[in-house]
Design a protein around this motif. Structure first.
Motif, PDB file in Angstrom:
ATOM      1  N   PRO A 146       0.810  -1.233   0.000  1.00 23.89           N
ATOM      2  CA  PRO A 146       0.000   0.000   0.000  1.00 23.89           C
ATOM      3  C   PRO A 146       0.837   1.275   0.000  1.00 23.89           C
ATOM      4  N   ASN A 194      -0.546   5.170   3.720  1.00 28.54           N
ATOM      5  CA  ASN A 194      -1.667   4.776   2.878  1.00 28.54           C
ATOM      6  C   ASN A 194      -2.982   5.359   3.383  1.00 28.54           C
ATOM      7  N   ASN A 195      -3.225   5.206   4.679  1.00 27.43           N
ATOM      8  CA  ASN A 195      -4.537   5.582   5.211  1.00 27.43           C
ATOM      9  C   ASN A 195      -4.743   7.091   5.280  1.00 27.43           C
TER      10      ASN A 195
HETATM   11  C1  LIG Z   1      -5.226   1.834   2.319  1.00 27.56           C
HETATM   12  O1  LIG Z   1      -6.005   2.955   2.644  1.00 27.56           O
HETATM   13  C2  LIG Z   1      -7.354   2.895   2.239  1.00 27.56           C
HETATM   14  C3  LIG Z   1      -8.019   4.177   2.645  1.00 27.56           C
HETATM   15  O2  LIG Z   1      -7.385   5.259   2.016  1.00 27.56           O
HETATM   16  C4  LIG Z   1      -8.045   1.720   2.892  1.00 27.56           C
HETATM   17  O3  LIG Z   1      -9.358   1.608   2.395  1.00 27.56           O
HETATM   18  C5  LIG Z   1      -7.255   0.448   2.595  1.00 27.56           C
HETATM   19  O4  LIG Z   1      -7.841  -0.608   3.327  1.00 27.56           O
HETATM   20  C6  LIG Z   1      -5.812   0.615   2.997  1.00 27.56           C
HETATM   21  N1  LIG Z   1      -5.062  -0.573   2.595  1.00 27.56           N
HETATM   22  C7  LIG Z   1      -4.352  -1.271   3.454  1.00 27.56           C
HETATM   23  C8  LIG Z   1      -3.681  -2.491   2.939  1.00 27.56           C
HETATM   24  O5  LIG Z   1      -4.239  -0.942   4.632  1.00 27.56           O
END
Ligand SMILES: *[C@@H]1O[C@H](CO)[C@@H](O)[C@H](O)[C@H]1NC(C)=O
Ligand SMILES: *[C@@H]1O[C@H](CO)[C@@H](O)[C@H](O)[C@H]1NC(C)=O
Ligand SMILES: *[C@@H]1O[C@H](CO)[C@@H](O)[C@H](O)[C@H]1NC(C)=O
Ligand SMILES: *[C@@H]1O[C@H](CO)[C@@H](O)[C@H](O)[C@H]1NC(C)=O
Ligand SMILES: *[C@@H]1O[C@H](CO)[C@@H](O)[C@H](O)[C@H]1NC(C)=O
Length: 340
Positions: free
Chosen positions: A64, A127-128
């Protein structure tokens, strides 16, 4: 690190949980519990290998957030691991991301920006929250006592503003920078923030907008009620925090020093500057952490100084839970998104 993280990682990975738990009482030997030896020449031998992860710069691999390591200052062996949300790699140069400078925990004496525990957190954080994250490898004590870690952390800010690395120059909105740290890293983020607030012109175009302090590690000579109540806590018992301060504070000072106790002398002068700059601060804590009362004291101090601050406190838990438990990490991510 958080101590807690140290212990939990050691515990779960080396199956020595039972022995550490047994050791965790007020008559424990903290050296044994942490599996460290203080050598006669003042260095520390760290016997527990803490699991590490390599950076993951290859965009063809499914992660991610991409990551890579860059040298900050070779003569001090300081470096940074930079994280870029994978799906931002082909962003247009117009859609820039906020920057989070992250400082790992470990009681100032353990752990690294490469530690799997913090690496995984930084991947999720990038990522988040759709941010570029720069996780700083600062020098550890007792080989390098405080303020070495604070100096390295401020040096990292100067390095960021001058680096030509495309993940920074192409993807970062330098006017939206936050300092974040967990446990000892929370203390470092706070102290680096105080120093940076006093030299905002020198770090331009980098502009700090706030501090996110996750269970920051602070201390003082007088025990707080939560330290007394949780003195024999399994994650962060007092003998361990006392040892960490002994190994990291400048020789000859006690825990009522400005590096460990932010409330001495009514708080740092730079807090007035932080108020004027309009930084937003957040302090995360849980009632099951011996450090929680000091974290509440810090919130009170910041409120008293009219600094914009939110205290985010939760029932139960333990030291380190915001890194180790994804549902608690999410609370940090949500707060960061509200700041963006
Ligand atoms: C990455 O971030 C998104 C939200 O922006 C989230 O929906 C997704 O689950 C995240 N992926 C991981 C592998 O944590
Ligand atoms: C405390 O730890 C020491 C060292 O491991 C052990 O010998 C002692 O029995 C423990 N005391 C209690 C009350 O658990
Ligand atoms: C300090 O002592 C340790 C253990 O004896 C040794 O491994 C290390 O090389 C020494 N370091 C220095 C800088 O002398
Ligand atoms: C690296 O650290 C050394 C030792 O503290 C210092 O003299 C030097 O100026 C630093 N280099 C850079 C590029 O900041
Ligand atoms: C820390 O240092 C003080 C003062 O030197 C000493 O009394 C105490 O035993 C030390 N504690 C630990 C855990 O090393």
């Amino acid at each position: 690190m958080s101590l807690h993280s140290v212990l939990t990682t050691l515990l779960s990975l080396y199956l020595i949980h039972a022995s550490i738990v047994e050791l965790a009482n007020s008559s424990m030997d903290p050296y044994k519990a942490l599996n460290i030896i203080l050598n006669p020449n003042g260095t520390l031998t760290r016997l527990n290998p803490i699991p590490q992860s390599p950076p993951s710069p290859d965009p063809t691999l499914p992660t991610p957030a991409l990551s890579k390591d860059l040298t900050i200052n070779q003569s001090k062996h300081t470096w940074a691991r930079i994280y870029l949300p994978h799906n931002a790699l082909h962003n247009s140069p117009n859609s820039k991301l906020p920057l989070i400078v992250f400082y790992h925990g470990g009681g100032f004496i353990l752990y690294s920006a490469a530690s799997t525990y913090f690496h995984d957190f930084c991947v999720s954080l990038a990522n988040n929250t759709r941010s570029v994250v720069v996780s700083v490898e600062y020098r550890l004590a007792p080989e390098h006592r405080l303020p070495a870690a604070f100096e390295d952390s401020v040096e990292a800010l100067h390095w960021i503003k001058t680096s030509n690395d495309p993940w920074l120059t192409r993807h970062v909105d330098y006017s939206r920078c936050y300092l974040m740290g967990e446990s000892a890293g929370g203390n470092i983020a706070y102290n680096a923030g105080l120093r940076a607030a006093a030299e905002v012109h020198q770090i331009k175009p980098l502009q700090i907008r706030g501090l996110v302090l996750i269970q920051p590690f602070f201390g003082g000579t007088k025990r707080t009620p939560s330290e007394l109540r949780l003195a024999e806590d399994k994650t962060l018992p007092l003998p361990i925090t006392d040892l960490m301060w002994n190994l990291s504070l400048p020789v000859g000072v006690d825990r009522d020093y400005e590096y460990s106790n932010p409330t001495v002398k009514g708080g740092a002068k730079a807090l007035d500057q932080i108020r004027l700059l309009g930084w937003r601060c957040a302090v995360f804590g849980v009632e099951g952490d011996p450090l929680v009362d000091r974290e509440r004291e810090l919130v009170k101090l910041l409120e008293h100084k009219s600094v914009h601050v939110v205290g985010q406190f939760y029932e139960g838990g333990r030291h380190g839970i915001f890194i180790g438990d994804p549902s608690m990490s999410q609370k940090v991510f949500d707060l960061v998104k509200s700041f963006h």
